[in-house]
Design an enzyme around this catalytic site. Sequence first.
Site, PDB file in Angstrom:
ATOM      1  N   GLU A  45       0.469  -1.084   0.038  1.00 28.92           N
ATOM      2  CA  GLU A  45       0.162   0.396   0.073  1.00 28.92           C
ATOM      3  C   GLU A  45       1.055   0.656  -0.103  1.00 28.92           C
ATOM      4  OE1 GLU A  45      -2.183   2.759   3.163  1.00 28.92           O
ATOM      5  OE2 GLU A  45      -1.418   0.374   3.709  1.00 28.92           O
ATOM      6  N   ASP A  49       1.357   3.638  -3.047  1.00 32.92           N
ATOM      7  CA  ASP A  49       0.617   5.057  -3.274  1.00 32.92           C
ATOM      8  C   ASP A  49       1.834   6.064  -4.079  1.00 32.92           C
ATOM      9  OD1 ASP A  49      -0.857   7.534  -1.965  1.00 32.92           O
ATOM     10  OD2 ASP A  49       0.684   7.377  -1.284  1.00 32.92           O
ATOM     11  N   ASP A 118      -7.436   0.630   0.187  1.00 38.07           N
ATOM     12  CA  ASP A 118      -5.814   0.873   0.423  1.00 38.07           C
ATOM     13  C   ASP A 118      -5.198  -0.455  -0.350  1.00 38.07           C
ATOM     14  OD1 ASP A 118      -5.279   2.278   3.125  1.00 38.07           O
ATOM     15  OD2 ASP A 118      -5.708   0.794   4.786  1.00 38.07           O
ATOM     16  N   GLU A 121      -4.133   0.548  -4.018  1.00 34.51           N
ATOM     17  CA  GLU A 121      -3.207   1.395  -4.053  1.00 34.51           C
ATOM     18  C   GLU A 121      -1.676  -0.080  -4.319  1.00 34.51           C
ATOM     19  OE1 GLU A 121      -3.605   5.390  -1.376  1.00 34.51           O
ATOM     20  OE2 GLU A 121      -2.580   3.862  -0.011  1.00 34.51           O
TER      21      GLU A 121
END
Length: 226
Positions: A45, A49, A118, A121
């Site tokens: 995650e 991102d 989450d 990502e």
Amino acid sequence: MKLSADLKALQTRLGHDFARPDLIVRAVTHASMSGPNRDDNQRLEFLGDRVLGLVMAEALLAGDRAASEGQLAPRFNALVRKETCADVAREIDLGAALKLGRSEMLSGGRRKMALLGDGMEAVIAAVYLDGGFDAAKAMVLRLWGDRVRSVEEDARDAKTSLQEWAQARGQQPPRYLETARTGPDHAPVFTIRAELDDGTGVEATAGSKRQAEQMAAKALLTRVES
């Protein structure tokens, strides 16, 4: 490693065949299911991102070569925020493939905005590690689709715009009143009324107060400007 049927279906929806299937397994494994022999998706995650951020920064620069940093920043934020990631996750039914512990399963984890965002990502990071930046970029741009082209409207902060409209006319800032709350504690649904000095108001309903306030503000701004 042999993928389960739900992960094979997710792989198809992503448009990426994993050379390292362990990456997609880790990407959909929530911390509530982690253990000594099973990694969760938190580190992915974190990486995803950043990959998403770079993809969107490049896309925004290429899409509007005359835009200033001040114009690009809110567009960028609208494209990478958790709510947008969760919306994309819902469109590809990522929730159906998430591996959750019993407590998260019982509390509706497959529908939670934070878990879906989450997970999205983490999936981006898995594709990046498996196929490189170009593969991750192609997938992200395909899944985000028209959001990139229409982001200027999406990036407009409705609450700020409504407040500026009111203040320009000598009014107090708009009020936001919670008029209803329904659903279970783990997945509440809020109804918020945005209201001006003269009593003009609009209600909106969403899964978070922030989203409901923005939706109500946008609808009220549309009403008073028309």
